[in-house]
Design an enzyme around this catalytic site. Structure first.
Site, PDB file in Angstrom:
ATOM      1  N   ARG A  15      32.880  38.921  29.412  1.00  0.00           N
ATOM      2  CA  ARG A  15      31.985  37.763  29.431  1.00  0.00           C
ATOM      3  C   ARG A  15      30.529  38.150  29.709  1.00  0.00           C
ATOM      4  O   ARG A  15      29.622  37.360  29.517  1.00  0.00           O
ATOM      5  CB  ARG A  15      32.484  36.731  30.470  1.00  0.00           C
ATOM      6  N   THR A  84      45.192  41.796  37.429  1.00  0.00           N
ATOM      7  CA  THR A  84      44.806  42.291  38.757  1.00  0.00           C
ATOM      8  C   THR A  84      45.986  42.928  39.507  1.00  0.00           C
ATOM      9  O   THR A  84      45.779  43.849  40.303  1.00  0.00           O
ATOM     10  CB  THR A  84      44.180  41.154  39.589  1.00  0.00           C
ATOM     11  N   GLY A 107      35.858  44.054  42.508  1.00  0.00           N
ATOM     12  CA  GLY A 107      34.570  44.751  42.346  1.00  0.00           C
ATOM     13  C   GLY A 107      33.469  43.894  41.770  1.00  0.00           C
ATOM     14  O   GLY A 107      32.398  44.403  41.448  1.00  0.00           O
ATOM     15  N   ASP A 108      33.700  42.590  41.642  1.00  0.00           N
ATOM     16  CA  ASP A 108      32.666  41.746  41.042  1.00  0.00           C
ATOM     17  C   ASP A 108      32.185  40.650  41.998  1.00  0.00           C
ATOM     18  O   ASP A 108      31.773  39.584  41.572  1.00  0.00           O
ATOM     19  CB  ASP A 108      33.152  41.151  39.708  1.00  0.00           C
TER      20      ASP A 108
END
Ligand code: UD1
Ligand code: CA
Length: 471
Positions: A15, A84, A107-108
């Protein structure tokens, strides 16, 4: 309680529409994935296993260089990008026989406050559940996983947006993607997760339903504010995360005694160090490992990267400096370009439209106007006149210019390197210096001036009477 961490950073980040893997997009100068690693390290994890896959050839070196000296940070590779839970499985060798708890971070989520992670660790220790997760209330919960609780208010399961009914989508308590799980439960429960869902992915979030089904429901820490816990999936969210990080960094430095004249327009990176009574005007960027000493004033539009600035320095508008050291009491600018390897000792003055590179200026030396000083040593107290150029490049190689202590370089001088001007020597304006100038000497290389009396009058007469023969 022993603690280790798994950081999920393998996703493609489609995205973002970027050639750069999502977790490498920087927030306040630090790749997003590093924010999670830093938090995990600060919480005392023995080991931080970072799971990579997409763009691994870029992500691993970027992270490995930051943690080169830290054996606690290790890397794992996910097989297929299947969700995940699949990512956590890739780190199984690290928690399979681990007698303790595993913090799982995405990690985001670059602005995750340390207090939230530390609060999660405390709650988990008290709750005695196989897992504890962090949730938050979001009035416009968008695509987040929703928390479904049972009649007693215990977490029953997390339903992903794609799988949620209209009723479930109306729930405003969301999963922020931060968990603490007993290693033994994690190791066992991962095998029970399948991909029978709308996205055909292995959802880590299914752990919550597994814990509830085993009769030991998860505990939940409800974070007071969702804002810093937003995940970054698209550029607009990256911009929002950056703005949040910037506001936090500015607040931190304001608390240390820094004044911001136009706070919203200033950009700071995370490793920048400021001091008391620094004053920063609008449109300033302080990047990399830049350090600024106390009482220094930075006028609008300055850009400093990996630059050290001493105490009581004035940087006038438009100073652009990289890998430069500026001593105490210097006055620089406006409109100055200090390139890598510039070193200005105490009290140096650099004025408008001066460019320097690999140049060392001794205490009190000056170059006030329109000069290029590259590959040079300028002695203490030397004065470099307007329009002085060091001719440091012969087309193949660079050469050094040495200007002695207290030397005076007249305006419009070219110094053809390699060349040395001795201590206290003078160079007359307009000179091209091609040979060393001894200490105390005057160098001149210009032809003697000749004045032709009445020349201008005669030129005008010729112009007025073009047919007359010239006399
Ligand atoms: C996830 C959660 C959702 C939560 C949201 C919070 C799941 C199934 N969903 O959704 O409940 O509300 O985060 O931000 O966990 N990753 C891998 N390998 C993969 C897939 C993802 O390493 O195969 C990593 C990504 O790099 C990223 C993180 O896991 O750092 C989260 O993945 P992402 O796809 O962004 O999950 P969300 O859809 O945001
Ligand atoms: Ca996400």
């Amino acid at each position: 309680m022993r603690l280790m961490a798994v950081v999920l950073a393998a996703g493609a980040g489609t995205r973002m529409k970027s050639d750069l893997p999502k977790v490498l997009h920087p927030v306040a100068g630090l790749p997003m994935a590093c924010w999670a690693v830093e938090r995990a390290l600060a919480s005392g994890a023995d080991r931080v296993a970072v799971v990579l896959k997409h763009g691994r050839e870029l992500v691993e070196p970027a992270l490995a260089s930051r943690y080169a000296d830290n054996p606690r940070v290790v890397f794992c590779t996910q097989g297929p990008l299947d969700g995940t839970a699949g990512a956590v499985l890739a780190a199984r060798e690290h928690f399979h026989d681990f007698a303790g708890s595993v913090a799982i971070l995405y990690g985001d989520v670059p602005n995750l406050p340390q207090e939230v992670l530390d609060g999660l660790i405390r709650l988990h220790a008290d709750a005695g559940c196989p897992m504890t997760l962090v949730t938050a209330h979001d009035p416009s919960p968008n695509r987040y996983g929703r928390i479904v609780r049972d009649a007693d208010g215990r977490p029953l399961r997390i339903v992903e947006f794609a799988d949620a009914s209209a009723e479930e989508r109306a729930l405003q308590e969301v999963n922020v993607g931060l968990y603490l799980v007993e290693a033994a439960f994690l190791d066992r429960a991962l095998d029970r997760i399948d991909d029978s869902n709308e996205q055909q992915e292995f959802y880590l979030t299914d752990l919550v339903a597994i814990a509830a089904a085993e009769g030991t429901p998860a505990a939940a820490l409800v974070a007071p504010d969702i804002a810093p816990l937003h995940g970054v999936n698209r550029r607009s969210e990256l911009a929002r995360a950056e703005a949040w990080a910037q506001a936090r960094l500015r607040e931190r430095w304001m608390d240390e005694g820094v004044t911001f004249l136009a706070p919203d327009s200033v950009r700071l990176e995370v490793d920048v160090q400021l001091s008391r009574d620094v004053e920063i005007a609008g449109g300033v960027s302080l990047l990399g490992r830049t350090r600024v000493g106390s009482g220094t004033r930075i006028e609008p539009g300055c850009h400093l990267r990996d630059t050290t600035v001493g105490d009581a320095v004035t940087l006038r508008a438009g100073v652009y400096a990289e890998e430069t050291a500026i001593g105490d009491h210097c006055a620089i600018g406006p409109w100055v370009h200090l390139r890598p390897g510039t070193q200005l000792e105490e009290g140096v003055r650099i004025g408008n439209f001066v460019e320097t590179k690999q140049a060392v200026f001794g205490p009190g030396a000056k170059a006030s106007h329109l000069s290029y000083i590259g590959d040079a040593d300028v002695g203490a107290g030397a004065n470099v006149g307007a329009g002085t150029i060091t001719c440091n490049y012969d087309g193949q190689r660079k050469h050094r210019t040495v200007i002695g202590r207290g030397a005076f370089i007249g305006s419009d001088t070219q110094l053809v390197a390699p060349v040395t001007v001795g201590d206290g020597a003078y160079v007359g304006a307009g000179t091209t210096v091609t040979e060393d100038v001894p200490e105390g000497a005057l160098a001149l290389s210009r032809c003697r001036q000749r004045n032709i009396d009445g020349w201008a009058e005669r030129k005008r007469e010729r112009a007025d009477n073009p047919d007359e023969p010239s006399s």
